[in-house]
Write a protein that holds these residues in place. Structure first.
Motif, short mmCIF file in Angstrom:
data_model
loop_
_atom_site.label_atom_id
_atom_site.label_comp_id
_atom_site.label_asym_id
_atom_site.label_seq_id
_atom_site.Cartn_x
_atom_site.Cartn_y
_atom_site.Cartn_z
N HIS A 340 44.07 87.68 78.19
CA HIS A 340 44.19 86.51 77.34
C HIS A 340 43.02 86.53 76.35
CE1 HIS A 340 43.99 82.25 76.18
NE2 HIS A 340 45.25 82.14 76.58
N SER A 341 43.26 86.06 75.14
CA SER A 341 42.23 86.17 74.10
C SER A 341 40.94 85.47 74.47
CB SER A 341 42.77 85.59 72.78
OG SER A 341 43.12 84.23 72.94
N LYS A 342 41.00 84.40 75.29
CA LYS A 342 39.78 83.69 75.68
C LYS A 342 38.97 84.48 76.71
CE LYS A 342 40.32 79.99 73.17
NZ LYS A 342 40.70 78.70 73.75
N LEU A 343 39.64 85.39 77.45
CA LEU A 343 38.95 86.16 78.48
C LEU A 343 38.53 87.55 78.02
CD1 LEU A 343 41.03 85.37 81.71
CD2 LEU A 343 39.15 84.07 80.69
N ALA A 344 39.15 88.07 76.98
CA ALA A 344 38.87 89.44 76.54
C ALA A 344 37.38 89.66 76.30
CB ALA A 344 39.66 89.74 75.26
N PRO A 345 36.78 90.68 76.91
CA PRO A 345 35.34 90.93 76.74
C PRO A 345 34.97 91.25 75.30
CG PRO A 345 36.18 92.13 78.64
CD PRO A 345 37.37 91.61 77.90
N ILE A 346 35.79 92.06 74.62
CA ILE A 346 35.54 92.45 73.23
C ILE A 346 36.70 91.93 72.38
CG2 ILE A 346 35.09 94.34 71.63
CD1 ILE A 346 32.97 94.13 73.74
N LYS A 347 36.39 91.10 71.41
CA LYS A 347 37.44 90.57 70.55
C LYS A 347 37.79 91.54 69.42
CE LYS A 347 36.73 86.69 72.81
NZ LYS A 347 37.39 86.46 74.10
N VAL A 348 36.76 92.17 68.84
CA VAL A 348 36.96 93.00 67.65
C VAL A 348 36.14 94.27 67.75
CG1 VAL A 348 36.66 93.13 65.14
CG2 VAL A 348 37.40 90.98 66.20
N ALA A 349 36.76 95.40 67.37
CA ALA A 349 36.05 96.67 67.19
C ALA A 349 36.22 97.09 65.73
CB ALA A 349 36.60 97.75 68.12
N ILE A 350 35.14 97.54 65.10
CA ILE A 350 35.17 97.94 63.70
C ILE A 350 35.01 99.45 63.59
CG2 ILE A 350 34.00 97.74 61.46
CD1 ILE A 350 33.31 94.90 62.17
N VAL A 351 35.90 100.05 62.80
CA VAL A 351 35.89 101.51 62.58
C VAL A 351 35.59 101.76 61.10
CG1 VAL A 351 37.25 103.63 62.63
CG2 VAL A 351 37.57 101.89 64.42
N ARG A 439 42.85 82.54 64.23
CA ARG A 439 44.14 81.88 64.40
C ARG A 439 44.86 82.44 65.62
NH1 ARG A 439 45.67 82.42 59.55
NH2 ARG A 439 46.97 84.28 59.75
N HIS A 440 44.78 83.74 65.83
CA HIS A 440 45.41 84.35 67.00
C HIS A 440 44.74 83.88 68.30
CE1 HIS A 440 47.19 87.48 69.57
NE2 HIS A 440 45.97 87.60 70.08
N ILE A 441 43.41 83.87 68.31
CA ILE A 441 42.69 83.49 69.51
C ILE A 441 42.93 82.03 69.87
CG2 ILE A 441 40.37 83.16 70.48
CD1 ILE A 441 39.50 85.67 69.00
N ASN A 442 42.87 81.15 68.89
CA ASN A 442 43.04 79.73 69.14
C ASN A 442 44.48 79.35 69.44
OD1 ASN A 442 40.31 79.27 68.71
ND2 ASN A 442 40.59 78.97 66.51
N HIS A 443 45.42 80.19 69.03
CA HIS A 443 46.84 79.90 69.26
C HIS A 443 47.21 80.06 70.71
CE1 HIS A 443 51.14 79.60 68.54
NE2 HIS A 443 51.32 80.77 69.16
N GLU A 444 46.58 81.00 71.42
CA GLU A 444 46.95 81.28 72.81
C GLU A 444 46.52 80.14 73.72
OE1 GLU A 444 47.67 85.70 74.03
OE2 GLU A 444 45.53 85.37 73.75
#
Length: 444
Positions: A340-351, A439-444
């Motif tokens: 779930h987006s609230k539990l995910a340890p890493i929200k974003v990875a940048i390449v 928006r994705h994180i807050n929607h869940e």
């Protein structure tokens, strides 16, 4: 069952490879585990969501913290092994000196002085919480803390499910006796909904029927583990027993209770007559115009058991589409850890992709700063990895979004964004990417 055990071993292997959880490296550390960065973030996120649900959003539940050492058991062990003791006849200086000796003696005491649950420490805070709640039922006390199992269950290794050192989350909720059964039912629904809210497969989380033993009603919230359904949270209707126990501690002059009784101006010496009634009245709380000894609903969970449930719940394997189009040797299916987006340890990875290294690095740093302002954990991927390796790594780590910063970003502000487990990379303008993720994180 064989297939489920295979999945269990794959999850354990993934946790070790990607800095979630691994066995403690110290000598004599059997049954103990260490958390890496991802494991620590997952644990922190679970605890944060639990605290919000059980304390912040309730309005009548208050947090406390108590020592992990049972001072009463420590004192008994100290007295037995040294022959020294503190009592009311000692002077204040002698008592302080003896307490210091006990503290110095702490490192030689057996493990039995370390708490196995938060029950006693939480209950001892009852009088403070009652005053904070204006003596009006219902109200509750919440605590998060480290506890210890003195013995680990024999049998198959169940990873962190029953590790000897664990973090317990506990709430004691005090209510009017006539509403206790209704409160038990209400909390059971709330807690089961909470566990399912963050699950990929909610049906794997279930609640048992109510069992009664020694006047205490219990029900369990369970997860379907590879070895079968097992408890991740237990809910009790303890009735009036905690108040009776607290009254006994007061009458016996327990160290932690004595200070609270003295502060209230109660004479323990008269407990055999009028003082006992004073102590009972001291524990009573209001429900409307009535004064009563409350009944207690208690909820306890082991964070590590919950972590394992969500790790197993979120694990899956998919065909690696990118691999099938390349000539490189197959590396097996793509392992994906979906949280779930609230539990995910890493929200974003940048390449970073492209030759304009300095400009792209500045853009990457800017994006990282913007995401962190919104309390999102973000990492930058190793540029020496191939695209396929980046995908596999991000999916195994449970990264929600992978953002690609390239030369077009410098020209027109366009970035690429890939969702967890997907092969498609969408185009997005750099000014809109933060809003898109939020928006994705807050929607869940």
């Amino acid at each position: 069952m064989a297939a489920e055990n295979t999945i269990f071993q794959k999850v354990i292997s993934l946790c070790s490879r990607h800095s979630y959880i691994f066995k403690a490296q110290q000598r004599c550390a059997s049954g103990l585990y260490e958390l890496g960065p991802l494991g620590m973030e997952l644990k922190h996120n679970i605890c944060t969501e639990w605290w919000y649900s059980m304390v912040t959003s309730q309005g009548n539940v208050y947090g406390v913290e108590c020592p992990s050492i049972n001072r009463e058991l420590q004192h008994r062990h100290f007295t037995k092994t040294t022959g020294n003791a503190t009592n009311d006849a000692n002077t204040e200086h002698e008592n302080e000196s003896c307490r210091q000796e006990e503290d110095d003696h702490l490192y030689s005491v057996p493990s039995s002085v370390f708490r196995t649950s938060l029950y006693q420490g939480t209950l001892l805070q009852y009088l403070h919480i009652k005053d904070l709640a204006n003596k009006q039922l219902p109200f509750g006390t919440a605590q998060k803390g480290t506890c210890f199992r003195h013995r680990r269950e024999q049998g198959a290794d169940r990873f962190i499910f029953d590790t000897q050192e664990f973090t317990q989350l506990s709430v004691q909720y005090y209510c009017f006796p006539n509403t206790a059964a209704q409160q038990l039912d209400s909390w059971q629904r709330q807690r089961l909904d909470w566990w399912r809210k963050f699950a990929e497969n909610p049906s794997n989380f279930t609640a048992t029927d109510i069992q009664t033993k020694d006047q205490v009603q219990t029900l369990d919230i369970q997860y379907k583990f590879p070895w079968g359904p097992d408890t991740i949270e237990r809910i009790y209707n303890r009735g009036q027993l905690p108040m009776d126990e607290l009254l006994r501690w007061m009458n016996e002059g327990e160290v932690d209770c004595k200070r609270r009784v003295d502060a209230a101006g109660i004479d323990q010496g008269s407990a055999k007559d009028g003082g006992k009634k004073d102590l009972v009245d001291m524990l009573k709380a209001r429900h409307g115009r009535k004064q009563t000894l409350p009944h207690t609903i208690e909820m306890t969970t082991c964070v590590e058991s919950g972590m394992l449930a969500y790790l197993l719940d979120g694990f899956s394997e998919k065909q690696d589409v990118a691999q099938s189009t390349q000539k490189s040797p197959p590396k097996g299916p793509l392992q994906v850890m979906t949280f779930h987006s609230k539990l995910a340890p890493i929200k974003v990875a940048i390449v970073i992709k492209g030759s304009a290294a300095r400009a792209l690095q500045e853009i990457s740093q800017y994006l990282q700063g913007e995401f962190r302002k919104s309390n999102m954990n973000v990492i930058e991927m190793d540029r020496t990895l191939t695209l396929q390796q980046m995908y596999r790594r991000a999916d195994a780590m449970g990264v929600l979004f992978t953002i690609f910063v390239h030369e077009d970003t410098v020209k027109d502000g366009t970035i690429g964004i890939r969702s967890l487990g997907e092969a498609i990379v969408q185009g997005q303008h750099i000014t809109q990417v933060k809003e898109f993720v939020l928006r994705h994180i807050n929607h869940e």
